[in-house]
Design a protein around this motif. Sequence first.
Motif, PDB file in Angstrom:
ATOM      1  N   GLU A 136       0.813  -1.217   0.000  1.00 42.39           N
ATOM      2  CA  GLU A 136       0.000   0.000   0.000  1.00 42.39           C
ATOM      3  C   GLU A 136       0.846   1.265   0.000  1.00 42.39           C
ATOM      4  O   GLU A 136       0.322   2.357  -0.227  1.00 42.39           O
ATOM      5  N   LEU A 137       2.146   1.140   0.254  1.00 41.91           N
ATOM      6  CA  LEU A 137       2.993   2.325   0.389  1.00 41.91           C
ATOM      7  C   LEU A 137       4.417   1.991  -0.029  1.00 41.91           C
ATOM      8  O   LEU A 137       4.937   0.931   0.310  1.00 41.91           O
ATOM      9  N   VAL A 138       5.034   2.915  -0.777  1.00 40.27           N
ATOM     10  CA  VAL A 138       6.466   2.879  -1.032  1.00 40.27           C
ATOM     11  C   VAL A 138       7.046   4.131  -0.392  1.00 40.27           C
ATOM     12  O   VAL A 138       6.612   5.252  -0.700  1.00 40.27           O
ATOM     13  N   TRP A 139       7.999   3.941   0.518  1.00 42.59           N
ATOM     14  CA  TRP A 139       8.586   5.059   1.266  1.00 42.59           C
ATOM     15  C   TRP A 139      10.065   5.177   0.911  1.00 42.59           C
ATOM     16  O   TRP A 139      10.822   4.224   1.076  1.00 42.59           O
ATOM     17  N   ILE A 140      10.469   6.361   0.425  1.00 39.38           N
ATOM     18  CA  ILE A 140      11.880   6.581   0.107  1.00 39.38           C
ATOM     19  C   ILE A 140      12.333   7.935   0.633  1.00 39.38           C
ATOM     20  O   ILE A 140      11.517   8.835   0.866  1.00 39.38           O
ATOM     21  N   GLU A 141      13.651   8.043   0.837  1.00 35.49           N
ATOM     22  CA  GLU A 141      14.332   9.323   1.039  1.00 35.49           C
ATOM     23  C   GLU A 141      15.245   9.536  -0.156  1.00 35.49           C
ATOM     24  O   GLU A 141      15.830   8.598  -0.665  1.00 35.49           O
ATOM     25  N   THR A 142      15.385  10.771  -0.584  1.00 33.13           N
ATOM     26  CA  THR A 142      16.391  11.078  -1.599  1.00 33.13           C
ATOM     27  C   THR A 142      16.726  12.560  -1.544  1.00 33.13           C
ATOM     28  O   THR A 142      15.822  13.391  -1.585  1.00 33.13           O
TER      29      THR A 142
END
Length: 383
Positions: A136-142
Amino acid sequence: MAFETRAIHGGQEPDPETGAVMPPVYASPAFAQDSPGEHHGYEYSRTGNPTRTALEDNLTSVEGGSHGRTFASGMAAINTVLNLLEAGDHVVVGRDVYGDTHRLFTQVYEDYDLRFSFVDATDHDAVADAMGAHTELVWIETPTNPLMRVLDIESIAAIAHEYDALAAVDNTFATPALQRPLELGADVVAHSLTKYLGGHSDVVGSALVTDDPALDERLGFYQNSVGATLDPFACFLVLRGTKTLPVRMERHSENARKLASWLADHPAVESVHYSGLQSHSQHDLAGRQMDDFGGMVSVEFDASLPAVEQFVSNTETFTLSEGLSGVESLLEHPATMTHAAVPAEERRETGITDGLVRLSVGLEAVADLRDDLEQAIDRSLRR
């Protein structure tokens, strides 16, 4: 309207009662009503506050969204996104994330039957392979914290949307001055306002910005129900910070670029993680996705843990601190500080070694920053 203009004027009009140029700090917890249920837009400060509205409108403007919410800390915003999920849901996470984000996911929400897959998000096949029917969710930092990896927001958002999952991007390190994930397909953008948007190391807070009114309504429900909202004076401080964000990010980036180039040629340095260097594996992607490369640099030393701990303790202009992104330069040792909660084996697999040091490059004269690092290297790492 140009970004620099929106940073100063977005969501901010002179006070209609007094003409004050800056929005006042409305400290009142409650607001008078003309009759039961009939008010002037505000009833209780947890639900809504004029100073907070001004900040949320400003952040929405600079991030290029349509709706914004602010919270009492960075973790409160991330927690609010996870409030959208239900038991049995699955989340795909970029493996190189802030240590407290990792802790929240694995030590809090796994107990509520959420499942998390930590993947190398620079590998799009790895992201796609981790997706499933319950994602339900894709979580990234960039850029990522602390290895400064640059992730392709547009491609990762497209993968998430193939599975009808939300794509969330922590944009803290880049800020909207350098990168605007909503323009690249993200559904929601998170910020630690404690960092560059506040900019002066004197406030703790966070924000979520989206283009989706239905998603914003759900986020607003949890913002009000849970109550981890940003207080009016903190909102005032961040509004001060956003006015100078463009010029500060320009100087942060300039100083970091110079310092990273110097460190890359230093005999005591094994490698430098900074996407502004042409040697960085995601330099071209960063050049396409970002307007500049930011003020965060990580340095890898081929040295023992005691020597590296001595190095970070011997700087004078750089302050040893887990904070970052203020006007002053800070440094920290991720393995024993910000990412100590990540299991050691997982840290090593991610690339967070005992020799890794994270620099938050401030606005001081870059020659003074070089001299400070040099003397600390001489005292700690010279063989």
